[in-house]
Design a protein around this motif. Structure first.
Motif, PDB file in Angstrom:
ATOM      1  N   VAL A   1      33.308  45.391  37.871  1.00  0.00           N
ATOM      2  CA  VAL A   1      33.445  44.202  37.015  1.00  0.00           C
ATOM      3  C   VAL A   1      34.729  44.219  36.191  1.00  0.00           C
TER       4      VAL A   1
ATOM      5  N   VAL B   1      33.907  37.961  32.096  1.00  0.00           N
ATOM      6  CA  VAL B   1      33.641  37.956  33.528  1.00  0.00           C
ATOM      7  C   VAL B   1      32.745  36.759  33.810  1.00  0.00           C
TER       8      VAL B   1
ATOM      9  N   VAL C   1      29.781  35.036  35.309  1.00  0.00           N
ATOM     10  CA  VAL C   1      28.506  35.538  35.808  1.00  0.00           C
ATOM     11  C   VAL C   1      27.798  34.493  36.669  1.00  0.00           C
TER      12      VAL C   1
ATOM     13  N   TYR D   1      28.150  39.619  38.907  1.00  0.00           N
ATOM     14  CA  TYR D   1      29.224  38.622  38.786  1.00  0.00           C
ATOM     15  C   TYR D   1      28.966  37.502  39.786  1.00  0.00           C
TER      16      TYR D   1
ATOM     17  N   TYR E   1      34.390  33.831  42.471  1.00  0.00           N
ATOM     18  CA  TYR E   1      35.574  34.668  42.694  1.00  0.00           C
ATOM     19  C   TYR E   1      36.122  34.501  44.113  1.00  0.00           C
TER      20      TYR E   1
END
Ligand code: ZN
Length: 480
Positions: A364, A409, A411, A431, A436
């Protein structure tokens, strides 16, 4: 406090951008006290230097308030001053590219063409047409702006020569180099600012006609350079502000091509401003603007010749908010493009990264985004990730002020509540892999877009549907 100077490091432009030597150099030119100079804006210092010059000449200074907010990083300045720009970058990957730069173009235009508020559009020569295309006269008397800037240009040239000299020594004195670099940096900021400053109608010494005239001369100079380079067997692939990028014209035989250094010297003599060979690249790729085929002015990447490094501008790996994982993958993709010139090799790296993400194998810490907070929580009207992060910070009694960074980050990007993100210091268990993944695809799109790929093509290829398009690709692009 006699004999002592206090510089507030949290509130200083010049001290942060240069160093103590840079600040002291400007103190001697502007006659401003050190403490005042340290927090002063560029425009403020420039005005002070001009007032010194006006005072020496016995000229009256207009009694208006000046603008303190004149502070823009160099990149923004260049973007804003599109007036001097002419040749849009040719989207695509170009082999064997040379970058040529005019040395301190705008200040040198002011000095060699005598562009100054007190002499432009003078009454005594109103019938003359001294500025190309604008019909403005420029008086024969020397303008005061020339007297302000010429010593700064000369000083910076001298410092730059000293830097070169020091670097050529067997055992360069690093302390002295740092001092020289600081002074050179401080002067460069002043020289860059002097142009933008002319565009402010309420700047003490600004005048919009000067701004226009500088642009007009810049266009003429770049055009002259372009024509001469083309006649010498080079093709111009990009020209912005004070830089020209050329590559050997494929329609000209190598033996007919003129030497670039010789051409630069000839252009220098003709336009009276030094054209310098700045860099050579094995290749440079210019990135198109999103949703358009036109080249973005300041987005490119290239492989510096004889160096392991890339020069990168405007794409994700250069943006401070980009998570380390995304940056690393993008840099790997550049490496692969460099060694193979193959979109397939780049996509292979992307595929591996996506697998890693989806399997939950990315640490992470490598997914942390860092964003600047621009206003207090109440000032945001939309539910952005920043807002979610700020709400979380408030819940934990953490104060994050405008201007500070917040690190988090993502989530679950589908959520609009504060559960959308987790703050970097929290215990983070999961995550949002698909979020991403989208970021990864965008980063790879930046790398492949000069070759004609967009994210739809990338997605299609990832799902194995692109074979037909791919086989026709090689023929339509300059890749061998
Ligand atoms: Zn005149």
């Amino acid at each position: 406090m006699p004999g002592r100077v206090i510089i507030d490091e949290s509130n200083t432009f010049f001290y942060g951008e240069t160093n103590l030597e840079g600040v002291l150099d400007l103190v001697s030119r502007s006659k401003k006290p050190v403490q005042e100079l340290a927090w002063a804006s560029i425009g403020n210092v420039l005005t002070a230097i001009q007032i010194c010059e006006a005072h020496d000449r016995g000229v009256l200074v207009p009694w208006n308030s000046w603008r303190h907010e004149f502070y823009k990083p160099m990149g923004t300045l260049h973007d804003a001053d599109r007036g001097g720009f002419i040749f849009a970058p040719e989207v695509g990957l170009h082999e064997n590219v040379h970058e040529l730069d005019f040395s301190s173009l705008y200040p040198n235009i002011i000095c060699t063409r005598n562009v100054s508020p007190d002499v432009i559009r003078c009454d005594c020569h109103s019938d003359r047409d001294d500025v190309p295309g604008l019909g403005y006269s420029i008086c024969d008397d020397r303008g005061y702006l020339v007297d302000v800037l010429q010593p700064i240009i000369d000083a910076r040239d001298e410092i730059k020569a000293a830097i070169r000299h020091e670097k050529e020594r067997d055992d360069p004195d690093e302390d002295r180099l740092a001092e020289l670099e600081g002074r050179s940096g401080a002067l460069k900021w002043i020289l860059v600012a002097c142009f933008g400053y002319q565009g402010f109608s309420n700047a003490k010494f600004g005048r919009i006609e000067c701004h226009e005239a500088i642009n007009a001369f810049a266009r003429e100079i770049l055009l002259t350079a372009k024509q001469r380079l083309e006649a010498g067997g080079w093709r111009v692939v990009h020209g912005i502000v004070d830089s020209i990028w050329v590559t050997p014209d494929p329609d000209v035989n190598d033996e007919d091509r003129e030497d670039l250094q010789t051409l630069a010297t000839e252009i220098t003599e003709r336009v009276e401003i030094r054209l310098e060979h700045e860099a050579q690249y094995d290749w440079v790729a210019f990135v198109p603007q999103r949703e358009s085929d036109a080249g973005a002015l300041t987005k490119y990447f290239g492989k510096v010749a004889g160096d392991d490094d890339f020069k990168i501008r405007g794409i994700e790996a250069r943006q401070r908010s980009t998570p380390p994982f995304i940056e690393d993958v993008q840099r790997d993709c550049l490496d692969r493009l460099d060694t193979t010139r193959s979109p397939d090799a780049v996509l292979g790296r992307l595929e591996r990264a996506i697998d890693e993400l989806q399997a939950g194998n990315v640490a992470v810490e490598r997914l942390i985004e860092r964003n600047r907070v621009s206003k207090p929580l109440e000032g945001y009207s939309q539910n952005t990730q920043n807002v979610a992060a700020l709400k979380r910070a408030r819940e934990q009694d953490l104060a994050v002020h405008p201007g500070q960074d917040i690190e988090y980050v993502v989530v679950d990007d589908e959520k609009s509540s504060r559960d959308r993100v987790a703050l970097a210091h929290e215990e983070i268990e999961t995550y949002d892999a698909s979020y991403y993944e989208t970021q990864l695809v965008r980063a790879v799109e930046s790398v492949l877009s000069p070759l004609g790929w967009d994210r739809t093509d990338i997605r299609r290829e990832l799902s194995g549907e692109r074979d037909a398009v791919l086989s026709s690709f090689g023929a339509s692009n300059e890749l061998s």
